[in-house]
Design a protein around this motif. Structure first.
Motif, short mmCIF file in Angstrom:
data_model
loop_
_atom_site.label_atom_id
_atom_site.label_comp_id
_atom_site.label_asym_id
_atom_site.label_seq_id
_atom_site.Cartn_x
_atom_site.Cartn_y
_atom_site.Cartn_z
N THR A 46 -10.00 16.46 19.37
CA THR A 46 -10.18 17.83 19.61
C THR A 46 -8.88 18.45 19.07
O THR A 46 -7.64 18.08 19.10
CB THR A 46 -10.15 17.94 21.34
OG1 THR A 46 -11.16 17.38 21.77
CG2 THR A 46 -10.26 19.53 21.33
N GLY A 127 -14.04 16.40 29.24
CA GLY A 127 -14.09 16.52 28.12
C GLY A 127 -12.99 15.24 27.30
O GLY A 127 -12.88 14.31 28.24
N SER A 144 -10.93 21.38 29.95
CA SER A 144 -11.40 20.10 29.84
C SER A 144 -10.38 19.40 30.87
O SER A 144 -8.91 19.40 30.78
CB SER A 144 -11.20 19.44 28.71
OG SER A 144 -11.31 17.97 28.67
#
Ligand SMILES: [Zn+2]
Length: 257
Positions: A46, A127, A144
């Motif tokens: 990410t 996440g 997340s």
């Protein structure tokens, strides 16, 4: 308080099973917030800035709160709709709810379950790590909080404060008056976590006890400090286990509670 606000408070308190209200049961006291975040986010794909902030959508580089990224206030309260992923267990979900309700106790922020008419809302899900956007974005805005890594009250508060528009304490605009950044001790590639930001400090003092302050050894490559207090180099910090008085004051000032 309107029935909608009462609704979440009611759900929150009754959703927490007896015996699970002790934060010690769910908090690893050996790690501070920045360590929890650094470990959870190590090596994830990410794209993040400053360790745990997702680059904002269609925003320029001006201070967040000057760009209309506050959550709107209606009457006495700032209503922030939320959803929580069903992939969490009941206990995991309650850690998140406890973090949210802590804002109800000290600010005018009121997290309410999202209704179908709510266009903008926070969606808590497990996440890749612990991360959030800075300030309100559009539509469903993910936060997340990875299972087995991010589910601690202080980490929930930290990521929610990002979503409310707050940055890290050690990058605030006036930080050079209070701390020195020891770049020679920072892990290669992690230097951007220490870049100063044009924050709106809302008249609050620099706060070593903020839940938004990283630890003295954050992103250290050699066990030596990366952040040192200028007035007291031996000071240890970044070990808040919950929002500080100043964290709360900042929310109340920004949102005119
Ligand atoms: Zn953060």
């Amino acid at each position: 308080m309107t029935p909608a606000f009462l609704c979440l408070v009611f759900l929150s308190l009754t959703a927490i099973p007896a015996g699970a209200t002790d934060d010690e049961a769910v908090t690893d006291g050996s790690l501070d917030v920045s360590e929890v975040i650094a470990i959870a986010n190590e090596g994830i794909s990410t794209r993040l800035e400053h360790g745990d902030i997702v680059p904002n959508r269609n925003r320029n580089a001006d201070p967040c709160t000057a760009r209309g990224c506050k959550w709107p206030k209606s009457g006495s309260y700032v209503r922030v709709p939320v959803t929580i992923s069903s992939s969490y267990t009941r206990e995991e979900r309650n850690i998140i709810i406890r973090g949210l309700v802590s804002f109800h106790q000290s600010t005018c922020i009121r997290f309410v379950w999202r209704r179908s008419s709510d266009r903008n809302y926070l969606h808590f899900f497990s996440g890749t790590g612990c991360w959030s956007y800075l300030g309100r974005q559009s539509r469903g805005q993910p936060v997340s909080l990875r299972k087995n890594g991010c589910l601690y009250k202080d980490t929930v508060q930290h990521e929610v404060l990002h979503a409310l528009g707050f940055h890290h304490e050690q990058v605030r605009s006036d930080r050079d008056t209070y701390v020195s950044i020891l770049t020679q001790n920072i892990q290669p590639g992690k230097e951007s976590n220490f870049v100063k930001v044009g924050t709106n400090n809302l008249g609050t003092p620099y706060d070593f006890d903020s839940v938004m302050h990283y630890s003295k050894f954050a992103f250290s490559k050699n066990g030596q400090p990366t952040i040192v207090s200028r007035s007291n180099p031996s000071l240890n910090f970044g070990q808040a286990t919950e929002m500080s008085v100043n964290d709360i004051a900042r929310v109340n000032t920004l949102y005119e509670c």
